[in-house]
Design a protein around this motif. Structure first.
Motif, PDB file in Angstrom:
ATOM      1  N   ILE A  30      21.750  84.236-126.440  1.00 20.02           N
ATOM      2  CA  ILE A  30      22.121  84.303-127.668  1.00 20.02           C
ATOM      3  C   ILE A  30      22.320  82.858-128.049  1.00 20.02           C
ATOM      4  CG2 ILE A  30      24.507  84.824-127.623  1.00 20.02           C
ATOM      5  CD1 ILE A  30      21.847  86.282-129.697  1.00 20.02           C
ATOM      6  N   ASP A  31      23.127  82.127-127.255  1.00 21.67           N
ATOM      7  CA  ASP A  31      23.149  80.831-127.792  1.00 21.67           C
ATOM      8  C   ASP A  31      22.190  79.843-127.728  1.00 21.67           C
ATOM      9  OD1 ASP A  31      25.948  81.221-127.738  1.00 21.67           O
ATOM     10  OD2 ASP A  31      26.519  80.533-125.700  1.00 21.67           O
ATOM     11  N   GLN A  32      20.991  80.233-126.938  1.00 27.56           N
ATOM     12  CA  GLN A  32      19.708  79.321-127.028  1.00 27.56           C
ATOM     13  C   GLN A  32      18.950  79.612-128.243  1.00 27.56           C
ATOM     14  OE1 GLN A  32      18.671  76.778-124.916  1.00 27.56           O
ATOM     15  NE2 GLN A  32      17.242  76.540-126.655  1.00 27.56           N
ATOM     16  N   TYR A  33      19.215  81.086-128.482  1.00 32.71           N
ATOM     17  CA  TYR A  33      18.318  81.274-129.708  1.00 32.71           C
ATOM     18  C   TYR A  33      19.120  80.815-130.968  1.00 32.71           C
ATOM     19  CZ  TYR A  33      14.934  85.164-128.694  1.00 32.71           C
ATOM     20  OH  TYR A  33      13.751  85.783-128.158  1.00 32.71           O
ATOM     21  N   LEU A  34      20.301  80.802-130.854  1.00 37.47           N
ATOM     22  CA  LEU A  34      21.074  80.203-132.126  1.00 37.47           C
ATOM     23  C   LEU A  34      20.869  78.571-132.116  1.00 37.47           C
ATOM     24  CD1 LEU A  34      24.597  81.948-132.231  1.00 37.47           C
ATOM     25  CD2 LEU A  34      22.662  82.170-133.833  1.00 37.47           C
ATOM     26  N   ARG A  35      20.712  78.134-131.149  1.00 35.42           N
ATOM     27  CA  ARG A  35      20.266  76.554-131.171  1.00 35.42           C
ATOM     28  C   ARG A  35      18.926  76.339-131.619  1.00 35.42           C
ATOM     29  NH1 ARG A  35      23.464  76.343-126.289  1.00 35.42           N
ATOM     30  NH2 ARG A  35      21.570  76.672-125.075  1.00 35.42           N
ATOM     31  N   ASP A  36      17.977  77.285-131.267  1.00 34.71           N
ATOM     32  CA  ASP A  36      16.568  77.201-131.766  1.00 34.71           C
ATOM     33  C   ASP A  36      16.407  77.402-133.120  1.00 34.71           C
ATOM     34  OD1 ASP A  36      15.756  76.601-129.130  1.00 34.71           O
ATOM     35  OD2 ASP A  36      15.121  78.855-128.711  1.00 34.71           O
ATOM     36  N   ILE A  37      17.524  78.405-133.605  1.00 33.71           N
ATOM     37  CA  ILE A  37      17.435  78.750-135.219  1.00 33.71           C
ATOM     38  C   ILE A  37      17.964  77.591-135.925  1.00 33.71           C
ATOM     39  CG2 ILE A  37      18.107  80.526-136.927  1.00 33.71           C
ATOM     40  CD1 ILE A  37      18.091  82.463-134.727  1.00 33.71           C
ATOM     41  N   GLU A 131      24.148  83.166-140.444  1.00 35.83           N
ATOM     42  CA  GLU A 131      25.617  83.894-140.587  1.00 35.83           C
ATOM     43  C   GLU A 131      25.619  85.252-139.810  1.00 35.83           C
ATOM     44  OE1 GLU A 131      26.566  83.864-144.503  1.00 35.83           O
ATOM     45  OE2 GLU A 131      26.954  81.812-144.675  1.00 35.83           O
ATOM     46  N   SER A 132      24.647  85.938-139.985  1.00 38.36           N
ATOM     47  CA  SER A 132      24.517  87.397-139.366  1.00 38.36           C
ATOM     48  C   SER A 132      24.507  87.434-137.792  1.00 38.36           C
ATOM     49  CB  SER A 132      23.434  88.362-139.900  1.00 38.36           C
ATOM     50  OG  SER A 132      23.492  88.674-141.320  1.00 38.36           O
ATOM     51  N   LEU A 133      23.550  86.247-137.410  1.00 39.88           N
ATOM     52  CA  LEU A 133      23.422  86.090-136.146  1.00 39.88           C
ATOM     53  C   LEU A 133      24.644  85.616-135.344  1.00 39.88           C
ATOM     54  CD1 LEU A 133      19.773  84.736-135.944  1.00 39.88           C
ATOM     55  CD2 LEU A 133      20.636  86.777-134.959  1.00 39.88           C
ATOM     56  N   GLN A 134      25.328  84.814-136.044  1.00 39.14           N
ATOM     57  CA  GLN A 134      26.394  84.099-135.385  1.00 39.14           C
ATOM     58  C   GLN A 134      27.402  85.220-135.370  1.00 39.14           C
ATOM     59  OE1 GLN A 134      27.340  81.292-138.462  1.00 39.14           O
ATOM     60  NE2 GLN A 134      26.234  79.544-137.131  1.00 39.14           N
ATOM     61  N   ALA A 135      27.557  86.122-136.086  1.00 37.18           N
ATOM     62  CA  ALA A 135      28.412  87.205-136.298  1.00 37.18           C
ATOM     63  C   ALA A 135      28.004  88.386-134.969  1.00 37.18           C
ATOM     64  CB  ALA A 135      28.793  87.988-137.353  1.00 37.18           C
ATOM     65  N   LYS A 136      26.625  88.557-134.611  1.00 36.50           N
ATOM     66  CA  LYS A 136      26.335  89.090-133.701  1.00 36.50           C
ATOM     67  C   LYS A 136      26.613  88.682-132.429  1.00 36.50           C
ATOM     68  CE  LYS A 136      22.310  91.417-134.217  1.00 36.50           C
ATOM     69  NZ  LYS A 136      20.886  91.812-134.489  1.00 36.50           N
ATOM     70  N   ARG A 137      26.432  87.341-132.337  1.00 34.23           N
ATOM     71  CA  ARG A 137      26.581  86.492-131.132  1.00 34.23           C
ATOM     72  C   ARG A 137      28.263  86.839-130.815  1.00 34.23           C
ATOM     73  NH1 ARG A 137      27.254  79.982-131.603  1.00 34.23           N
ATOM     74  NH2 ARG A 137      28.826  81.031-132.885  1.00 34.23           N
ATOM     75  N   ASP A 138      29.123  86.782-131.725  1.00 31.44           N
ATOM     76  CA  ASP A 138      30.477  86.954-131.327  1.00 31.44           C
ATOM     77  C   ASP A 138      30.691  88.581-130.807  1.00 31.44           C
ATOM     78  OD1 ASP A 138      31.081  84.276-132.154  1.00 31.44           O
ATOM     79  OD2 ASP A 138      31.706  84.972-134.224  1.00 31.44           O
ATOM     80  N   ALA A 139      29.960  89.124-131.508  1.00 36.87           N
ATOM     81  CA  ALA A 139      30.279  90.672-130.985  1.00 36.87           C
ATOM     82  C   ALA A 139      29.520  90.877-129.651  1.00 36.87           C
ATOM     83  CB  ALA A 139      29.230  91.608-131.862  1.00 36.87           C
ATOM     84  N   ILE A 140      28.268  90.190-129.405  1.00 42.25           N
ATOM     85  CA  ILE A 140      27.589  90.046-127.797  1.00 42.25           C
ATOM     86  C   ILE A 140      28.761  89.740-126.963  1.00 42.25           C
ATOM     87  CG2 ILE A 140      26.011  89.391-126.614  1.00 42.25           C
ATOM     88  CD1 ILE A 140      23.868  89.766-129.073  1.00 42.25           C
ATOM     89  N   LYS A 141      29.305  88.383-127.228  1.00 40.52           N
ATOM     90  CA  LYS A 141      29.888  87.818-126.327  1.00 40.52           C
ATOM     91  C   LYS A 141      31.349  88.677-126.004  1.00 40.52           C
ATOM     92  CE  LYS A 141      28.861  83.022-126.873  1.00 40.52           C
ATOM     93  NZ  LYS A 141      29.351  81.474-126.763  1.00 40.52           N
ATOM     94  N   ALA A 142      31.760  89.312-127.108  1.00 38.09           N
ATOM     95  CA  ALA A 142      33.043  90.279-126.801  1.00 38.09           C
ATOM     96  C   ALA A 142      32.741  91.287-125.832  1.00 38.09           C
ATOM     97  CB  ALA A 142      33.576  90.494-128.038  1.00 38.09           C
ATOM     98  N   LYS A 143      31.324  91.738-126.174  1.00 40.12           N
ATOM     99  CA  LYS A 143      31.111  92.899-125.158  1.00 40.12           C
ATOM    100  C   LYS A 143      30.811  92.420-123.740  1.00 40.12           C
ATOM    101  CE  LYS A 143      28.675  95.685-128.632  1.00 40.12           C
ATOM    102  NZ  LYS A 143      27.479  96.191-129.212  1.00 40.12           N
TER     103      LYS A 143
END
Length: 226
Positions: A30-37, A131-143
């Protein structure tokens, strides 16, 4: 640009869930996806800025043409006032040429305005998606963090279970040792409960000899009057 939009479409759709399911480390993916985005978003911003610049240029050229038309109109009027009809005609001919050019510039400007509006809308949507993806990333990392904690607890639980098995084994060993001790004590009590045959024989042999001597001594005393 099409590739950038497709990437965003894939990520914002359910496809990302399938990709994350296959990932060994969802956090890194997810971090790599965010960097690409973020990189793609930078390209979209640059493209949006270029389109907006084109709109600004088209507006400036249209305004300059309109000003030139107004200028030719004023000069034609001045030429007529001065009685120079030929000069007025030249100004009006120039004005006619500018009017035709103005129509072309107006069309270009309208297209530029529409393109800029679309790019701006696209840019704003991508920013919200980011912004939605960043929130999703935080949720994924929490899980993922919860999952890792659960894995540790499971491992600890397995170790505790193993310790329980070991404790049961020690209990069995202790029980066996107690049984061996009880048997040894019982045998010791049996050994101490009576005399051996040899001891008994010696006892009676000794008693018989002593009794015979005592009887003979008593008889001798009686004979001697003692």
């Amino acid at each position: 640009m099409a590739n950038i939009l497709k990437r965003f479409g894939d990520i914002m759709s359910a496809n990302i869930n399938a990709l994350l399911d296959k990932a060994e480390d969802p956090e890194k993916m997810i971090d790599q996806y965010l960097r690409d985005i973020e990189s793609d978003l930078g390209k979209v911003k640059a493209e949006t800025a270029a389109v907006m610049a084109t709109e600004t240029k088209a507006k400036r050229e249209l305004d300059e043409c309109t000003q030139e038309i107004d200028k030719m109109q004023r000069y034609a009027e001045k030429a007529l006032q001065a009685g120079n009809e030929a000069d007025a005609r030249q100004f009006l001919e120039k004005k006619a040429t500018l009017v035709k050019n103005q129509e072309s510039l107006k069309q270009s400007y309208d297209v530029a305005v529409a393109n800029a509006a679309k790019m701006k809308e696209m840019h704003d949507k991508l920013v919200k998606d980011m912004e939605s993806l960043q929130a999703k990333r935080d949720a994924i990392k929490a899980k993922v963090a919860v999952a890792k904690t659960q894995e540790k607890l499971n491992k600890i639980g397995s170790s505790v279970s193993g310790a329980g098995d070991a404790m049961a084994a020690f209990d069995r060993m202790e029980e066996k040792a107690n049984r061996m001790l009880d048997e040894a004590n019982a045998l010791s009590e049996l050994n101490a409960s009576g005399d051996s045959i040899d001891d008994l024989t010696k006892k009676y042999d000794s008693d018989d000899s002593a009794s015979s001597v005592d009887d003979e001594l008593a008889a001798l005393k009686a004979k001697m009057g003692l």
